[in-house]
Write a protein that holds these residues in place. Structure first.
Motif, PDB file in Angstrom:
ATOM      1  N   ALA A 172       1.437  -2.114   9.624  1.00 60.04           N
ATOM      2  CA  ALA A 172       0.946  -1.963  10.884  1.00 60.04           C
ATOM      3  C   ALA A 172       0.011  -3.183  11.145  1.00 60.04           C
ATOM      4  CB  ALA A 172       0.321  -0.828  11.151  1.00 60.04           C
ATOM      5  N   LYS A 173      -0.835  -3.399  10.114  1.00 61.74           N
ATOM      6  CA  LYS A 173      -1.995  -4.688  10.195  1.00 61.74           C
ATOM      7  C   LYS A 173      -1.164  -5.752  10.365  1.00 61.74           C
ATOM      8  CE  LYS A 173      -6.435  -2.947   8.514  1.00 61.74           C
ATOM      9  NZ  LYS A 173      -7.556  -3.180   8.012  1.00 61.74           N
ATOM     10  N   ASP A 197       0.853  -1.196   0.042  1.00 61.86           N
ATOM     11  CA  ASP A 197      -0.042   0.038   0.030  1.00 61.86           C
ATOM     12  C   ASP A 197       0.871   1.404   0.025  1.00 61.86           C
ATOM     13  OD1 ASP A 197       0.811   0.021   2.547  1.00 61.86           O
ATOM     14  OD2 ASP A 197      -0.893   0.549   3.480  1.00 61.86           O
ATOM     15  N   SER A 198       2.240   1.092  -0.270  1.00 64.40           N
ATOM     16  CA  SER A 198       3.070   2.088  -0.142  1.00 64.40           C
ATOM     17  C   SER A 198       4.138   1.933  -1.187  1.00 64.40           C
ATOM     18  CB  SER A 198       3.733   2.224   1.309  1.00 64.40           C
ATOM     19  OG  SER A 198       4.405   1.198   1.520  1.00 64.40           O
ATOM     20  N   ILE A 257      -8.228  -1.705   3.712  1.00 65.50           N
ATOM     21  CA  ILE A 257      -7.348  -0.408   3.932  1.00 65.50           C
ATOM     22  C   ILE A 257      -7.785   0.428   3.375  1.00 65.50           C
ATOM     23  CG2 ILE A 257      -5.115   0.844   3.757  1.00 65.50           C
ATOM     24  CD1 ILE A 257      -3.806  -1.886   4.453  1.00 65.50           C
ATOM     25  N   ASP A 277       0.299  -6.183  13.911  1.00 67.87           N
ATOM     26  CA  ASP A 277      -0.784  -6.203  14.873  1.00 67.87           C
ATOM     27  C   ASP A 277      -1.590  -7.719  14.728  1.00 67.87           C
ATOM     28  OD1 ASP A 277      -0.102  -3.946  15.666  1.00 67.87           O
ATOM     29  OD2 ASP A 277      -1.644  -2.939  14.699  1.00 67.87           O
ATOM     30  N   LYS A 320       5.134   3.395   8.465  1.00 69.32           N
ATOM     31  CA  LYS A 320       4.197   3.761   9.308  1.00 69.32           C
ATOM     32  C   LYS A 320       2.678   3.611   8.623  1.00 69.32           C
ATOM     33  CE  LYS A 320       6.592   7.693  11.215  1.00 69.32           C
ATOM     34  NZ  LYS A 320       6.801   9.142  11.226  1.00 69.32           N
ATOM     35  N   PHE A 321       2.806   3.042   7.081  1.00 69.32           N
ATOM     36  CA  PHE A 321       1.596   2.929   6.570  1.00 69.32           C
ATOM     37  C   PHE A 321       0.924   1.668   7.013  1.00 69.32           C
ATOM     38  CE2 PHE A 321       1.247   5.064   2.274  1.00 69.32           C
ATOM     39  CZ  PHE A 321       1.938   6.135   2.530  1.00 69.32           C
ATOM     40  N   PRO A 322      -0.598   1.818   6.847  1.00 67.42           N
ATOM     41  CA  PRO A 322      -1.488   0.910   7.516  1.00 67.42           C
ATOM     42  C   PRO A 322      -1.169  -0.694   7.435  1.00 67.42           C
ATOM     43  CG  PRO A 322      -2.476   2.696   6.492  1.00 67.42           C
ATOM     44  CD  PRO A 322      -1.282   2.643   6.189  1.00 67.42           C
TER      45      PRO A 322
END
Length: 125
Positions: A93-94, A75-76, A125, A97, A88-90
């Protein structure tokens, strides 16, 4: 690391893995100032998969920041956002996590094994 159905026979057997580990240990001793990682082999000792910025991520030829070369979803783009912002892109992180990276590890590629779940995370996202 076989990455398609029908290529499983290309994976190292236990003898091959032991030889690779011994060779890697010799390289680590000979070149102490160099970091050698074997993946997906070293993840067990490192507390799980290191992908998605937990230890590394893969940059594709077009600059897409992918969690891992075996999981080419993004996504980046580091060319547009830079390294720090990319982390830091979602999506990364997902993944971190979710427990797919950094969690219990069986020795294979977790992101490849759970490809459908990875795609679903990216699409949400």
């Amino acid at each position: 690391m076989p990455s398609e159905a029908g290529t499983e026979h290309l994976a190292l057997d236990e003898t091959g893995i032991a030889q690779m580990d011994a060779n890697l240990e010799n390289l680590r001793k000979e070149f102490a100032d160099v970091i050698f990682l074997s993946f997906p082999g070293d993840e067990k000792a490192m507390g799980g998969c290191l992908a998605a910025g937990r230890g590394f991520f893969h940059v594709g030829p077009d600059g897409r920041a992918e969690a891992c070369p075996f999981s080419p979803y993004s996504d980046s783009n580091v060319v547009r956002k830079g390294l720090k912002e990319t982390l830091k892109f979602p999506f990364f992180a997902k993944l971190r996590d979710s427990g797919l990276v950094g969690g219990e590890h069986t020795g294979g590629c977790t992101l490849f094994e759970y490809e459908d779940q990875v795609k679903t995370m990216l699409n949400r996202i």
